[in-house]
Design a protein around this motif. Structure first.
Motif, PDB file in Angstrom:
ATOM      1  N   LYS A 185       0.834  -1.212   0.000  1.00 54.77           N
ATOM      2  CA  LYS A 185       0.000   0.000   0.000  1.00 54.77           C
ATOM      3  C   LYS A 185       0.866   1.258   0.000  1.00 54.77           C
ATOM      4  CE  LYS A 185      -4.065  -1.804   2.424  1.00 54.77           C
ATOM      5  NZ  LYS A 185      -4.689  -1.910   3.758  1.00 54.77           N
ATOM      6  N   ALA A 186       1.927   1.229   0.813  1.00 50.61           N
ATOM      7  CA  ALA A 186       2.818   2.397   0.906  1.00 50.61           C
ATOM      8  C   ALA A 186       3.464   2.680  -0.446  1.00 50.61           C
ATOM      9  CB  ALA A 186       3.892   2.154   1.964  1.00 50.61           C
ATOM     10  N   ALA A 187       3.918   1.633  -1.124  1.00 47.92           N
ATOM     11  CA  ALA A 187       4.592   1.803  -2.415  1.00 47.92           C
ATOM     12  C   ALA A 187       3.646   2.430  -3.443  1.00 47.92           C
ATOM     13  CB  ALA A 187       5.105   0.458  -2.926  1.00 47.92           C
ATOM     14  N   TYR A 188       2.412   1.925  -3.515  1.00 45.30           N
ATOM     15  CA  TYR A 188       1.458   2.448  -4.507  1.00 45.30           C
ATOM     16  C   TYR A 188       0.998   3.864  -4.148  1.00 45.30           C
ATOM     17  CZ  TYR A 188       1.260  -1.580  -7.507  1.00 45.30           C
ATOM     18  OH  TYR A 188       1.612  -2.544  -8.422  1.00 45.30           O
ATOM     19  N   THR A 189       0.787   4.113  -2.866  1.00 48.44           N
ATOM     20  CA  THR A 189       0.363   5.461  -2.443  1.00 48.44           C
ATOM     21  C   THR A 189       1.436   6.493  -2.768  1.00 48.44           C
ATOM     22  OG1 THR A 189      -0.871   4.438  -0.647  1.00 48.44           O
ATOM     23  CG2 THR A 189      -0.483   6.799  -0.462  1.00 48.44           C
ATOM     24  N   ILE A 190       2.690   6.161  -2.433  1.00 44.46           N
ATOM     25  CA  ILE A 190       3.786   7.113  -2.683  1.00 44.46           C
ATOM     26  C   ILE A 190       3.948   7.348  -4.189  1.00 44.46           C
ATOM     27  CG2 ILE A 190       6.297   7.443  -2.502  1.00 44.46           C
ATOM     28  CD1 ILE A 190       6.090   5.983   0.254  1.00 44.46           C
ATOM     29  N   ALA A 191       3.870   6.258  -4.972  1.00 43.77           N
ATOM     30  CA  ALA A 191       4.024   6.402  -6.432  1.00 43.77           C
ATOM     31  C   ALA A 191       2.932   7.328  -6.999  1.00 43.77           C
ATOM     32  CB  ALA A 191       3.978   5.036  -7.102  1.00 43.77           C
ATOM     33  N   TRP A 192       1.683   7.112  -6.574  1.00 44.80           N
ATOM     34  CA  TRP A 192       0.568   7.975  -7.038  1.00 44.80           C
ATOM     35  C   TRP A 192       0.807   9.430  -6.637  1.00 44.80           C
ATOM     36  CZ3 TRP A 192      -4.749   7.460  -8.877  1.00 44.80           C
ATOM     37  CH2 TRP A 192      -4.997   6.226  -9.494  1.00 44.80           C
ATOM     38  N   LEU A 193       1.233   9.623  -5.391  1.00 42.87           N
ATOM     39  CA  LEU A 193       1.468  10.997  -4.906  1.00 42.87           C
ATOM     40  C   LEU A 193       2.576  11.688  -5.702  1.00 42.87           C
ATOM     41  CD1 LEU A 193       1.195  10.590  -1.017  1.00 42.87           C
ATOM     42  CD2 LEU A 193      -0.390  11.801  -2.521  1.00 42.87           C
ATOM     43  N   VAL A 194       3.654  10.954  -5.953  1.00 43.33           N
ATOM     44  CA  VAL A 194       4.777  11.544  -6.697  1.00 43.33           C
ATOM     45  C   VAL A 194       4.334  11.899  -8.120  1.00 43.33           C
ATOM     46  CG1 VAL A 194       7.061  11.075  -7.694  1.00 43.33           C
ATOM     47  CG2 VAL A 194       6.591  10.421  -5.340  1.00 43.33           C
ATOM     48  N   TYR A 195       3.649  10.963  -8.791  1.00 41.80           N
ATOM     49  CA  TYR A 195       3.273  11.213 -10.192  1.00 41.80           C
ATOM     50  C   TYR A 195       2.218  12.329 -10.310  1.00 41.80           C
ATOM     51  CZ  TYR A 195       6.001   7.143 -11.508  1.00 41.80           C
ATOM     52  OH  TYR A 195       7.038   6.274 -11.711  1.00 41.80           O
ATOM     53  N   LEU A 196       1.233  12.306  -9.449  1.00 34.63           N
ATOM     54  CA  LEU A 196       0.205  13.355  -9.524  1.00 34.63           C
ATOM     55  C   LEU A 196       0.765  14.704  -9.052  1.00 34.63           C
ATOM     56  CD1 LEU A 196      -3.001  11.445  -8.374  1.00 34.63           C
ATOM     57  CD2 LEU A 196      -2.397  12.148 -10.677  1.00 34.63           C
ATOM     58  N   GLY A 197       1.594  14.664  -8.026  1.00 33.17           N
ATOM     59  CA  GLY A 197       2.213  15.896  -7.528  1.00 33.17           C
ATOM     60  C   GLY A 197       3.088  16.540  -8.592  1.00 33.17           C
ATOM     61  N   TYR A 198       3.819  15.711  -9.311  1.00 31.66           N
ATOM     62  CA  TYR A 198       4.700  16.242 -10.368  1.00 31.66           C
ATOM     63  C   TYR A 198       3.871  16.851 -11.503  1.00 31.66           C
ATOM     64  CZ  TYR A 198       8.397  16.533 -13.868  1.00 31.66           C
ATOM     65  OH  TYR A 198       9.279  16.977 -14.826  1.00 31.66           O
ATOM     66  N   LEU A 199       2.795  16.179 -11.876  1.00 32.44           N
ATOM     67  CA  LEU A 199       1.915  16.720 -12.925  1.00 32.44           C
ATOM     68  C   LEU A 199       1.354  18.083 -12.492  1.00 32.44           C
ATOM     69  CD1 LEU A 199       0.379  16.347 -15.629  1.00 32.44           C
ATOM     70  CD2 LEU A 199      -1.447  15.281 -14.306  1.00 32.44           C
ATOM     71  N   GLY A 200       0.886  18.148 -11.254  1.00 33.01           N
ATOM     72  CA  GLY A 200       0.350  19.400 -10.729  1.00 33.01           C
ATOM     73  C   GLY A 200       1.396  20.506 -10.744  1.00 33.01           C
ATOM     74  N   ARG A 201       2.627  20.152 -10.390  1.00 29.53           N
ATOM     75  CA  ARG A 201       3.709  21.137 -10.346  1.00 29.53           C
ATOM     76  C   ARG A 201       3.984  21.675 -11.750  1.00 29.53           C
ATOM     77  NH1 ARG A 201       9.447  20.969 -10.337  1.00 29.53           N
ATOM     78  NH2 ARG A 201      10.307  22.674  -9.128  1.00 29.53           N
ATOM     79  N   ILE A 202       4.041  20.790 -12.748  1.00 26.27           N
ATOM     80  CA  ILE A 202       4.306  21.237 -14.130  1.00 26.27           C
ATOM     81  C   ILE A 202       3.185  22.178 -14.587  1.00 26.27           C
ATOM     82  CG2 ILE A 202       4.486  20.546 -16.552  1.00 26.27           C
ATOM     83  CD1 ILE A 202       5.693  17.926 -15.712  1.00 26.27           C
ATOM     84  N   LEU A 203       1.923  21.783 -14.337  1.00 25.75           N
ATOM     85  CA  LEU A 203       0.788  22.589 -14.807  1.00 25.75           C
ATOM     86  C   LEU A 203       0.754  23.959 -14.130  1.00 25.75           C
ATOM     87  CD1 LEU A 203      -1.961  19.818 -15.083  1.00 25.75           C
ATOM     88  CD2 LEU A 203      -0.749  20.931 -16.958  1.00 25.75           C
ATOM     89  N   LEU A 204       1.078  23.998 -12.841  1.00 28.43           N
ATOM     90  CA  LEU A 204       1.111  25.284 -12.129  1.00 28.43           C
ATOM     91  C   LEU A 204       2.210  26.197 -12.662  1.00 28.43           C
ATOM     92  CD1 LEU A 204       0.439  24.296  -8.403  1.00 28.43           C
ATOM     93  CD2 LEU A 204      -1.028  25.664  -9.889  1.00 28.43           C
ATOM     94  N   ARG A 205       3.392  25.577 -12.908  1.00 22.87           N
ATOM     95  CA  ARG A 205       4.514  26.364 -13.438  1.00 22.87           C
ATOM     96  C   ARG A 205       4.181  26.886 -14.833  1.00 22.87           C
ATOM     97  NH1 ARG A 205       9.609  22.585 -12.724  1.00 22.87           N
ATOM     98  NH2 ARG A 205      10.744  24.219 -13.823  1.00 22.87           N
ATOM     99  N   LEU A 206       3.522  26.043 -15.629  1.00 19.52           N
ATOM    100  CA  LEU A 206       3.116  26.468 -16.980  1.00 19.52           C
ATOM    101  C   LEU A 206       2.192  27.682 -16.909  1.00 19.52           C
ATOM    102  CD1 LEU A 206       2.373  23.307 -19.187  1.00 19.52           C
ATOM    103  CD2 LEU A 206       3.585  25.362 -19.911  1.00 19.52           C
ATOM    104  N   ARG A 207       1.227  27.619 -16.002  1.00 15.78           N
ATOM    105  CA  ARG A 207       0.268  28.712 -15.869  1.00 15.78           C
ATOM    106  C   ARG A 207       0.971  30.007 -15.454  1.00 15.78           C
ATOM    107  NH1 ARG A 207      -4.704  28.289 -11.758  1.00 15.78           N
ATOM    108  NH2 ARG A 207      -3.112  28.955 -10.303  1.00 15.78           N
TER     109      ARG A 207
END
Lengths: 59, 228
Positions: free
Chosen positions: A8-30
């Protein structure tokens, strides 16, 4: 801790990292798009009017 | 921007959900390790995408030194950052898998050590790009990336050259290697899904890099206008 906890920890962290990174790129783009618009608006020179996102200008 | 967000957010959620569903619900339970082996379906594809991104960074850096094209520099910067993100997931999920299976979080074996060094090389590359002053940053970064890439084949071959803690390759590793067909199908599907995910991030990050270059030029032009 049993092995399911690690799974559970591995999948939760992976989801958080991937979604967090996407959010960061989109915010920086804006933010960058807004800043480009501000610079273009604040300058009335023909060169500034030609500034388009994604186009490398010669300084 | 809104259009990009409207496409990329649902697509990313779909790819992550589908890959998790396949790994957690469709793939059979492995007989030796049990359910914790399902980390494999995120761990290996993350490593694959990181390796792919570092290879793209290597090729883009060579092309940049030859052409001085801002687009190739943007590809190099974008691929290094995406590679570091996928590499981080690789390095986080590895110990979470190792702890219940090996009884340890980490060991300085050949594969683990070379992978950590590779990740640190590309973190250093990003730090160099971020903080180096002067007009030669892109050239320095490209040269650094070309030498840094030397660790990629070492990571790949480390489990063939050295028999330490990390398991031997399960695909293409010799006559005794291989995966059972149900495990192999899920693994290959996740490999494809993660590759698509990596390419989405790469395109977005490339677009951001080009926008940042345009912004730098805009500021430079505004400054020149101010001087004039």
């Amino acid at each position: 801790m049993n092995s399911i906890t690690f799974l559970k920890a591995a999948y939760t962290i992976a989801w958080l990292v991937y979604l967090g990174y996407l959010g960061r790129i989109l915010l920086r783009l804006r933010r960058v798009e807004e800043e480009i618009k501000e610079v273009a608006v604040s300058s009335s020179s023909p060169a500034a009017e030609n500034i388009r996102p994604g186009v490398q200008q010669r300084a | 921007m809104k259009k990009l967000a409207l496409i990329s957010i649902p697509l990313t959620l779909f790819l992550l959900a589908l890959s998790s569903y396949l790994a957690l619900a469709v793939a059979p339970t492995e007989s030796t390790m049990g359910d914790v082996q399902r980390i494999f379906y995120y761990h290996v594809p993350s490593g694959w995408v990181a390796g792919l991104c570092f290879t793209i960074n290597f090729l883009a850096s060579i092309y940049y030194l030859w052409s001085r094209s801002p687009a190739s520099d943007a590809v190099a910067a974008a691929s290094a950052e995406v590679g570091v993100v996928f590499g981080a997931v690789l390095l986080i999920t590895g110990p979470l898998w190792a702890r219940p299976v090996w009884g340890i979080w980490w060991t300085w074996d050949a594969r683990l050590t070379t992978t950590l060094i590779l990740w640190l090389i590309y973190v250093s590359y990003l730090v160099l790009r971020r903080f180096a002053a002067g007009g030669q940053t892109q050239v320095l970064a490209a040269a650094f990336a070309i030498f840094g890439f030397a660790d990629v084949p070492i990571v790949y071959f480390s489990i063939r050259w050295f028999r330490t803690q990390h398991p031997a390759p399960v695909i293409g590793g010799g006559p005794d290697s291989g995966l059972a067909p149900p495990i192999l199908h899920v693994f290959l599907t996740n490999l494809a899904l993660f590759t698509v995910l990596g390419m989405i991030y790469l395109v977005l990050r490339y677009k951001l890099q080009m926008q940042e270059q345009a912004l730098e030029s805009a500021h430079a032009q505004a400054a020149l206008k101010g001087v004039a």
